[in-house]
Design an enzyme around this catalytic site. Structure first.
Site, short mmCIF file in Angstrom:
data_model
loop_
_atom_site.label_atom_id
_atom_site.label_comp_id
_atom_site.label_asym_id
_atom_site.label_seq_id
_atom_site.Cartn_x
_atom_site.Cartn_y
_atom_site.Cartn_z
CB SER A 17 -0.51 0.02 1.37
OG SER A 17 0.03 0.15 2.95
CE LYS A 193 9.06 -14.79 -10.48
NZ LYS A 193 10.85 -14.97 -10.56
N PRO A 194 7.58 -9.81 -7.36
CG PRO A 194 7.93 -8.03 -6.16
CD PRO A 194 8.52 -8.76 -7.36
CE LYS A 227 12.87 -11.46 -15.80
NZ LYS A 227 14.01 -11.10 -15.30
CB VAL A 245 7.42 12.27 -9.46
CG1 VAL A 245 7.39 11.42 -10.57
CG2 VAL A 245 6.41 12.11 -8.55
CB CYS A 390 -11.48 24.79 11.67
SG CYS A 390 -13.49 24.67 11.77
N GLY A 392 -8.14 26.75 14.93
CA GLY A 392 -7.53 27.85 14.91
C GLY A 392 -7.35 29.29 14.82
CG MET A 393 -12.07 32.21 13.02
SD MET A 393 -13.57 31.22 14.04
CE MET A 393 -14.65 32.39 13.32
CG HIS A 519 -12.02 23.09 7.11
ND1 HIS A 519 -11.07 22.38 7.87
CD2 HIS A 519 -13.15 22.27 8.35
CE1 HIS A 519 -11.06 22.24 9.58
NE2 HIS A 519 -12.37 22.34 9.36
CD GLU A 521 -8.58 23.17 5.40
OE1 GLU A 521 -8.58 24.65 5.54
OE2 GLU A 521 -8.65 22.98 6.23
#
Ligand code: GLN
Length: 555
Positions: A17, A193-194, A227, A245, A390, A392-393, A519, A521
């Site tokens: 994962s 292989k995996p 392969k 990246v 939020c 923070g305010m 929010h 963001e």
């Protein structure tokens, strides 16, 4: 599955994962959208949680909120950012939701006395939800991310549902396996292989992938593609290289180089249409920061297991900062500031001088609160740009009440339920919800309108009178304090019009000291940075110039 021409692409993970399936789905979506198709994306989380609202951010990352108020996995945020469209609650499915509906339907006798079974009733419910999502989103191409890794017991019902959809409409369903190719240190060679085993596991579930996205530290070379091709029964051209990246927004550009969108459309027998990646490429170029680098601090407390978790817990905040900075041709360096450290060691507050701006994001509970308040006080009195989201305010309101209005007992009742000076208190409708332990999906969630006060910096940033923003909270600013706040220069810059709830506070005599109950963001997009983040970043850039002048003077 209804007879429509909608195409479905399932993206599953192999080997391990954390490979960035959400970003892969988002990138594919962007490319197909860039080819003129109406694309939507959804995520399936194989948990029994009904939504993500009850999951701890250190374990599960940020809780994202859709406009219609579902608490979801952070990947929905990635989809929205890449696709630049608002998704709905239909874009997120958990095993909890699926079982809950099957059981509720059984209780309502809707299975007409039949024996209700794990197969086929559960996968049928999954299929119903997937096709509903495509219909509601009017998707020509619906992407479906299946959480977890192939071979896990938990996501079997989803592979089964996907297999059934493919069986019924083979030309309309594709499968993409995002897999990992390790380069063991002692060998120095990339191993396939995996991934071969992951494909066999998928084959055992009755699914043959159409494409493999080969994740790894390096690009896949030709021998590796050959392969995998032979061993996985696929054309080498359908094995796509997906190396690590630095900037996730370059991933679509890498896929485009491998002609992934074209290959997907060809397999669906869909026309290629025009390609449009110009604005995206320009955004990626701006991230180089022609004008320099801003240093922004984020004060947080979800620090449990290292930087990986941190980036996940605050992902939308981080991305929103980047979008805004890049739009101004600044690169950005983000530092994590641990709230509790300022409680143990108040002298550490001085280091805030190094920052061009500091964000105090959302949060819950009492841990780290006094540290955050100390940071906010420092930013206020030292005129360093501050953006409170939020919690923070709310804490900025507490700080102002304590230190400017001299209400020493001021607090939020979330931390001190018995305070006599409750600047922040429960929304009235929340009281019985908490008392009765209705804690899942019961906050004030999703979109609400907000009217902006003319003449404020907020109004200048938005250039709009009424806006819609997304919420996730139980507590709110108390209107009884409004007049005193405003008399002392802490202005109410935005109000929810129907209930008169304070949504934005802004300090008058400060370069940028803004707090929002919502929010922002969550609405920032790489091609459409959020106006308030742009305002904050613009002020941070000014702060950088100002401190440079001061430093030069001191020399
Ligand atoms: N804990 C606060 C509340 O419930 C703030 C929530 C948040 O920051 N998302 O109102």
């Amino acid at each position: 599955m209804p007879k429509t021409s909608t195409k479905y692409i399932f993206v599953v993970g192999g080997v391990l994962s954390g490979l960035g399936k959400g970003i892969a789905v988002s990138s594919i979506g962007l490319l197909l959208k860039g080819r003129g198709y109406r694309v939507s994306a959804m995520k399936i989380d194989p948990y029994l949680n009904v939504d993500a609202g009850t999951m701890n951010p250190t374990e599960h990352g940020e809780v994202f909120v859709t406009s219609d108020g579902l608490e979801t996995d952070q990947d929905i945020g990635n989809y929205e950012r890449f696709l630049d469209r608002d998704l709905t609650r239909h874009s997120y499915m958990t095993t909890g939701q699926v079982y809950l509906s099957v059981i509720e339907r059984e209780r309502a006798l809707q299975y007409k006395g039949k024996c209700v079974e794990a197969v086929p009733h559960v996968p049928e419910e999954v299929i119903r939800r997937i096709t509903t999502a495509a219909r509601v989103n009017r998707a020509e191409i619906q992407l479906v991310e299946i959480g977890g890794t192939v071979g896990e017991y938990q996501n079997m019902i989803y592979l089964e549902a996907a297999r059934m959809m493919h069986l019924r409409h083979p030309g309309q369903v594709q499968f993409i396996l995002l897999s990992y190719l390790p380069i063991p240190g002692q060998l120095g060679e990339m191993k396939t292989k995996p991934t071969q085993y992951a494909v066999r596991t998928l084959n055992a579930a009755g699914i043959q992938p159409d494409f493999i996205l080969g994740r790894g530290a390096l690009p896949l070379d030709h021998p590796r593609k050959e392969k995998l091709s032979i061993n996985c029964n696929m054309r080498p051209t359908d094995i796509i290289s997906a190396p690590d990246v630095k900037n996730i927004y370059t991933i679509p550009i890498n896929y485009e180089r491998e002609r992934l969108a074209e290959k997907i459309l060809e397999k669906f027998h869909l026309p290629l249409r025009q390609r449009d990646l110009k604005t995206w490429r320009a955004m990626v170029r701006r991230s180089a920061g022609r004008k320099g680098t801003l240093t922004i601090g984020i004060v947080g407390k979800y620090f449990a297991s290292g930087t990986f978790t941190l980036a996940d817990s605050y992902i939308s905040v981080i991305e929103a900062i980047k979008h805004a900075a890049w739009s101004r041709n600044y690169a950005v360096k983000i530092d994590w500031l641990e709230a509790e450290r300022y409680e143990r060691q108040p002298s550490a507050l001085r280091e805030l001088e190094q920052y061009d701006g500091v964000v105090v994001p959302g949060g819950f509970g009492s841990r780290g609160v006094e540290g955050k308040i100390a940071v906010i006080q420092y930013l206020r009195t030292h005129r360093i740009p501050f953006f409170g989201l939020c919690y923070g305010m709310q804490l900025a309101a507490v700080e102002f009440a304590r230190h400017v209005l001299r209400l020493r007992e001021a607090h939020t009742t979330e931390v001190r339920p018995k305070t006599k000076t409750a600047v922040i208190d429960l929304l009235p409708e929340q009281e019985h919800l908490l008392r009765e332990h209705h804690l899942g999906g019961s906050m004030r969630l999703g979109n609400y309108p907000c009217r902006i006060t003319a003449g404020t910096k907020t109004a200048q940033a938005y250039k709009q009178r009424t806006i819609q923003e997304r919420h996730r909270h139980r507590y709110e600013f108390q209107n009884a304090f409004r007049t005193t706040f405003e008399e002392h220069g802490f202005l109410v810059a935005g109000v929810e019009p129907t209930r008169n709830l304070v949504e934005i506070l802004e300090l008058r005599d400060h370069p940028w000291f803004v707090g929002t109950q919502f929010h922002p963001e969550l609405l920032s997009r790489p091609l459409r940075p959020h106006p308030l983040f742009v305002g904050f970043i613009t002020s941070a850039a000014k702060q950088q110039r100002r401190t440079a002048v001061v430093r030069r003077h001191r020399k």
